[in-house]
Design a protein around this motif. Structure first.
Motif, PDB file in Angstrom:
ATOM      1  N   ALA A  34      28.175  15.700  53.666  1.00 30.81           N
ATOM      2  CA  ALA A  34      28.075  15.859  52.213  1.00 30.81           C
ATOM      3  C   ALA A  34      28.989  14.869  51.498  1.00 30.81           C
ATOM      4  O   ALA A  34      28.602  14.256  50.493  1.00 30.81           O
ATOM      5  CB  ALA A  34      28.426  17.296  51.812  1.00 30.81           C
ATOM      6  N   GLN A  35      30.186  14.697  52.022  1.00 34.26           N
ATOM      7  CA  GLN A  35      31.147  13.758  51.434  1.00 34.26           C
ATOM      8  C   GLN A  35      30.620  12.325  51.522  1.00 34.26           C
ATOM      9  O   GLN A  35      30.744  11.548  50.588  1.00 34.26           O
ATOM     10  CB  GLN A  35      32.496  13.894  52.161  1.00 34.26           C
ATOM     11  CG  GLN A  35      33.592  13.022  51.628  1.00 34.26           C
ATOM     12  CD  GLN A  35      34.226  13.567  50.363  1.00 34.26           C
ATOM     13  OE1 GLN A  35      33.614  14.291  49.582  1.00 34.26           O
ATOM     14  NE2 GLN A  35      35.464  13.197  50.134  1.00 34.26           N
ATOM     15  N   ARG A  36      30.003  11.991  52.656  1.00 33.17           N
ATOM     16  CA  ARG A  36      29.474  10.637  52.847  1.00 33.17           C
ATOM     17  C   ARG A  36      28.298  10.367  51.915  1.00 33.17           C
ATOM     18  O   ARG A  36      28.161   9.272  51.384  1.00 33.17           O
ATOM     19  CB  ARG A  36      29.067  10.430  54.312  1.00 33.17           C
ATOM     20  CG  ARG A  36      28.605   9.041  54.608  1.00 33.17           C
ATOM     21  CD  ARG A  36      29.738   8.015  54.450  1.00 33.17           C
ATOM     22  NE  ARG A  36      29.153   6.692  54.334  1.00 33.17           N
ATOM     23  CZ  ARG A  36      29.392   5.833  53.363  1.00 33.17           C
ATOM     24  NH1 ARG A  36      30.270   6.113  52.422  1.00 33.17           N
ATOM     25  NH2 ARG A  36      28.800   4.666  53.331  1.00 33.17           N
ATOM     26  N   ALA A  37      27.436  11.372  51.705  1.00 31.36           N
ATOM     27  CA  ALA A  37      26.315  11.209  50.771  1.00 31.36           C
ATOM     28  C   ALA A  37      26.838  10.917  49.366  1.00 31.36           C
ATOM     29  O   ALA A  37      26.328  10.031  48.669  1.00 31.36           O
ATOM     30  CB  ALA A  37      25.441  12.461  50.768  1.00 31.36           C
ATOM     31  N   HIS A  38      27.877  11.639  48.971  1.00 35.58           N
ATOM     32  CA  HIS A  38      28.489  11.414  47.650  1.00 35.58           C
ATOM     33  C   HIS A  38      29.126  10.026  47.583  1.00 35.58           C
ATOM     34  O   HIS A  38      28.930   9.295  46.606  1.00 35.58           O
ATOM     35  CB  HIS A  38      29.522  12.513  47.395  1.00 35.58           C
ATOM     36  CG  HIS A  38      30.124  12.473  46.031  1.00 35.58           C
ATOM     37  ND1 HIS A  38      31.480  12.534  45.827  1.00 35.58           N
ATOM     38  CD2 HIS A  38      29.575  12.383  44.817  1.00 35.58           C
ATOM     39  CE1 HIS A  38      31.732  12.476  44.533  1.00 35.58           C
ATOM     40  NE2 HIS A  38      30.585  12.391  43.896  1.00 35.58           N
ATOM     41  N   GLN A  39      29.856   9.666  48.603  1.00 36.65           N
ATOM     42  CA  GLN A  39      30.524   8.362  48.629  1.00 36.65           C
ATOM     43  C   GLN A  39      29.504   7.225  48.597  1.00 36.65           C
ATOM     44  O   GLN A  39      29.686   6.233  47.891  1.00 36.65           O
ATOM     45  CB  GLN A  39      31.404   8.244  49.880  1.00 36.65           C
ATOM     46  CG  GLN A  39      32.164   6.941  49.986  1.00 36.65           C
ATOM     47  CD  GLN A  39      33.187   6.762  48.878  1.00 36.65           C
ATOM     48  OE1 GLN A  39      33.844   7.707  48.477  1.00 36.65           O
ATOM     49  NE2 GLN A  39      33.315   5.558  48.377  1.00 36.65           N
ATOM     50  N   ASN A  40      28.414   7.368  49.349  1.00 34.51           N
ATOM     51  CA  ASN A  40      27.396   6.321  49.368  1.00 34.51           C
ATOM     52  C   ASN A  40      26.752   6.158  47.993  1.00 34.51           C
ATOM     53  O   ASN A  40      26.462   5.038  47.564  1.00 34.51           O
ATOM     54  CB  ASN A  40      26.331   6.629  50.430  1.00 34.51           C
ATOM     55  CG  ASN A  40      25.332   5.520  50.543  1.00 34.51           C
ATOM     56  OD1 ASN A  40      24.253   5.590  49.958  1.00 34.51           O
ATOM     57  ND2 ASN A  40      25.681   4.484  51.284  1.00 34.51           N
ATOM     58  N   THR A  41      26.558   7.255  47.294  1.00 32.89           N
ATOM     59  CA  THR A  41      26.018   7.179  45.934  1.00 32.89           C
ATOM     60  C   THR A  41      26.977   6.408  45.034  1.00 32.89           C
ATOM     61  O   THR A  41      26.560   5.546  44.265  1.00 32.89           O
ATOM     62  CB  THR A  41      25.762   8.589  45.376  1.00 32.89           C
ATOM     63  OG1 THR A  41      24.835   9.255  46.227  1.00 32.89           O
ATOM     64  CG2 THR A  41      25.199   8.536  43.966  1.00 32.89           C
ATOM     65  N   LEU A  42      28.263   6.703  45.143  1.00 29.06           N
ATOM     66  CA  LEU A  42      29.264   5.991  44.339  1.00 29.06           C
ATOM     67  C   LEU A  42      29.291   4.496  44.661  1.00 29.06           C
ATOM     68  O   LEU A  42      29.497   3.672  43.767  1.00 29.06           O
ATOM     69  CB  LEU A  42      30.649   6.598  44.559  1.00 29.06           C
ATOM     70  CG  LEU A  42      30.848   8.004  44.003  1.00 29.06           C
ATOM     71  CD1 LEU A  42      32.160   8.590  44.508  1.00 29.06           C
ATOM     72  CD2 LEU A  42      30.812   7.990  42.485  1.00 29.06           C
ATOM     73  N   GLU A  43      29.057   4.150  45.917  1.00 31.91           N
ATOM     74  CA  GLU A  43      29.041   2.739  46.326  1.00 31.91           C
ATOM     75  C   GLU A  43      27.861   1.991  45.714  1.00 31.91           C
ATOM     76  O   GLU A  43      27.971   0.819  45.369  1.00 31.91           O
ATOM     77  CB  GLU A  43      28.975   2.635  47.851  1.00 31.91           C
ATOM     78  CG  GLU A  43      30.237   3.107  48.551  1.00 31.91           C
ATOM     79  CD  GLU A  43      30.039   3.359  50.039  1.00 31.91           C
ATOM     80  OE1 GLU A  43      28.918   3.136  50.567  1.00 31.91           O
ATOM     81  OE2 GLU A  43      31.002   3.789  50.694  1.00 31.91           O
ATOM     82  N   GLN A  44      26.726   2.668  45.597  1.00 34.07           N
ATOM     83  CA  GLN A  44      25.509   2.031  45.103  1.00 34.07           C
ATOM     84  C   GLN A  44      25.381   2.082  43.578  1.00 34.07           C
ATOM     85  O   GLN A  44      24.643   1.300  42.985  1.00 34.07           O
ATOM     86  CB  GLN A  44      24.272   2.699  45.719  1.00 34.07           C
ATOM     87  CG  GLN A  44      24.231   2.669  47.231  1.00 34.07           C
ATOM     88  CD  GLN A  44      24.263   1.270  47.801  1.00 34.07           C
ATOM     89  OE1 GLN A  44      23.602   0.366  47.297  1.00 34.07           O
ATOM     90  NE2 GLN A  44      25.051   1.070  48.841  1.00 34.07           N
ATOM     91  N   LEU A  45      26.084   2.993  42.945  1.00 36.89           N
ATOM     92  CA  LEU A  45      25.917   3.254  41.523  1.00 36.89           C
ATOM     93  C   LEU A  45      26.129   2.041  40.612  1.00 36.89           C
ATOM     94  O   LEU A  45      25.334   1.836  39.688  1.00 36.89           O
ATOM     95  CB  LEU A  45      26.798   4.420  41.090  1.00 36.89           C
ATOM     96  CG  LEU A  45      26.465   5.025  39.742  1.00 36.89           C
ATOM     97  CD1 LEU A  45      25.042   5.565  39.708  1.00 36.89           C
ATOM     98  CD2 LEU A  45      27.447   6.134  39.416  1.00 36.89           C
ATOM     99  N   PRO A  46      27.145   1.202  40.805  1.00 38.65           N
ATOM    100  CA  PRO A  46      27.294   0.049  39.913  1.00 38.65           C
ATOM    101  C   PRO A  46      26.066  -0.869  39.911  1.00 38.65           C
ATOM    102  O   PRO A  46      25.646  -1.358  38.853  1.00 38.65           O
ATOM    103  CB  PRO A  46      28.526  -0.678  40.454  1.00 38.65           C
ATOM    104  CG  PRO A  46      29.298   0.369  41.172  1.00 38.65           C
ATOM    105  CD  PRO A  46      28.268   1.305  41.750  1.00 38.65           C
ATOM    106  N   ILE A  47      25.472  -1.071  41.068  1.00 41.76           N
ATOM    107  CA  ILE A  47      24.273  -1.909  41.171  1.00 41.76           C
ATOM    108  C   ILE A  47      23.149  -1.296  40.347  1.00 41.76           C
ATOM    109  O   ILE A  47      22.461  -1.983  39.582  1.00 41.76           O
ATOM    110  CB  ILE A  47      23.841  -2.059  42.649  1.00 41.76           C
ATOM    111  CG1 ILE A  47      24.909  -2.782  43.449  1.00 41.76           C
ATOM    112  CG2 ILE A  47      22.487  -2.744  42.762  1.00 41.76           C
ATOM    113  CD1 ILE A  47      24.745  -2.669  44.959  1.00 41.76           C
ATOM    114  N   VAL A  48      22.959  -0.001  40.494  1.00 41.55           N
ATOM    115  CA  VAL A  48      21.877   0.694  39.801  1.00 41.55           C
ATOM    116  C   VAL A  48      22.109   0.700  38.295  1.00 41.55           C
ATOM    117  O   VAL A  48      21.193   0.409  37.519  1.00 41.55           O
ATOM    118  CB  VAL A  48      21.719   2.129  40.356  1.00 41.55           C
ATOM    119  CG1 VAL A  48      20.770   2.962  39.511  1.00 41.55           C
ATOM    120  CG2 VAL A  48      21.239   2.067  41.795  1.00 41.55           C
ATOM    121  N   LEU A  49      23.315   1.016  37.859  1.00 33.00           N
ATOM    122  CA  LEU A  49      23.583   1.093  36.414  1.00 33.00           C
ATOM    123  C   LEU A  49      23.463  -0.261  35.737  1.00 33.00           C
ATOM    124  O   LEU A  49      22.838  -0.379  34.677  1.00 33.00           O
ATOM    125  CB  LEU A  49      24.958   1.705  36.165  1.00 33.00           C
ATOM    126  CG  LEU A  49      25.109   3.169  36.544  1.00 33.00           C
ATOM    127  CD1 LEU A  49      26.529   3.647  36.259  1.00 33.00           C
ATOM    128  CD2 LEU A  49      24.096   4.038  35.833  1.00 33.00           C
TER     129      LEU A  49
END
Length: 153
Positions: free
Chosen positions: A67-82
């Motif tokens: 669960a922690q890794r899923a959250h962390q991976n989202t945070l890693e990808q978020l700048p690209i998406v935004l």
């Protein structure tokens, strides 16, 4: 002639705002999901993940790591998406909102699959969709940026 430029906000920009806000909801939900998993696994703060021995000895600790890794991976990808969503949204708001919304929805599926404790389920539960949406945003943002450069904006 003044030195000021006018920014024209395209019709449909509210869809882009809603899609971007969906990421706020996604991150909040992931944060709670990881927090509840942390509590169930009894992993104290500030420890970011359960240690390898803890995860091997406890299914709850392993699920917390997932669960922690899923959250962390989202945070890693978020700048690209935004950033991509904003760039595309200024020219093609419906496309940007659709791709960003699909990305957020796919991240929910990804997180649900990953948080089961079986990391392979992250790929069968939204993994391909979020990559397609992210690549769509990336290529659309690159194309839009070239359009801006050619137009001299």
């Amino acid at each position: 002639m003044s030195g000021y430029s006018t920014i024209v906000v395209p019709q449909g920009i509210s869809y882009v705002a809603a899609a971007i806000f969906s990421n706020v909801c996604l991150l909040t939900w992931q944060s709670y999901k990881a927090g509840f998993a942390r509590k169930a696994a009894r992993i104290p703060y500030p420890q970011l993940y359960a240690e390898k021995a803890e995860a091997q000895a406890s299914k709850e600790a392993h699920r917390f790591n997932c669960a922690q890794r899923a959250h962390q991976n989202t945070l890693e990808q978020l700048p690209i998406v935004l950033i991509s969503t904003i760039l595309v949204g200024l020219k093609r708001p419906i496309l940007a909102a659709s791709l960003c919304g699909a990305w957020s929805f796919a991240r929910v599926l990804y997180t649900i699959g990953y948080a089961t404790g079986d990391p392979e389920r992250r790929n069968t539960s939204g993994g391909a969709l979020f990559y397609l949406a992210q690549l769509g945003l990336l290529f659309s943002a690159a194309y839009t940026t070239v359009e801006y450069l050619v137009a001299g904006l």
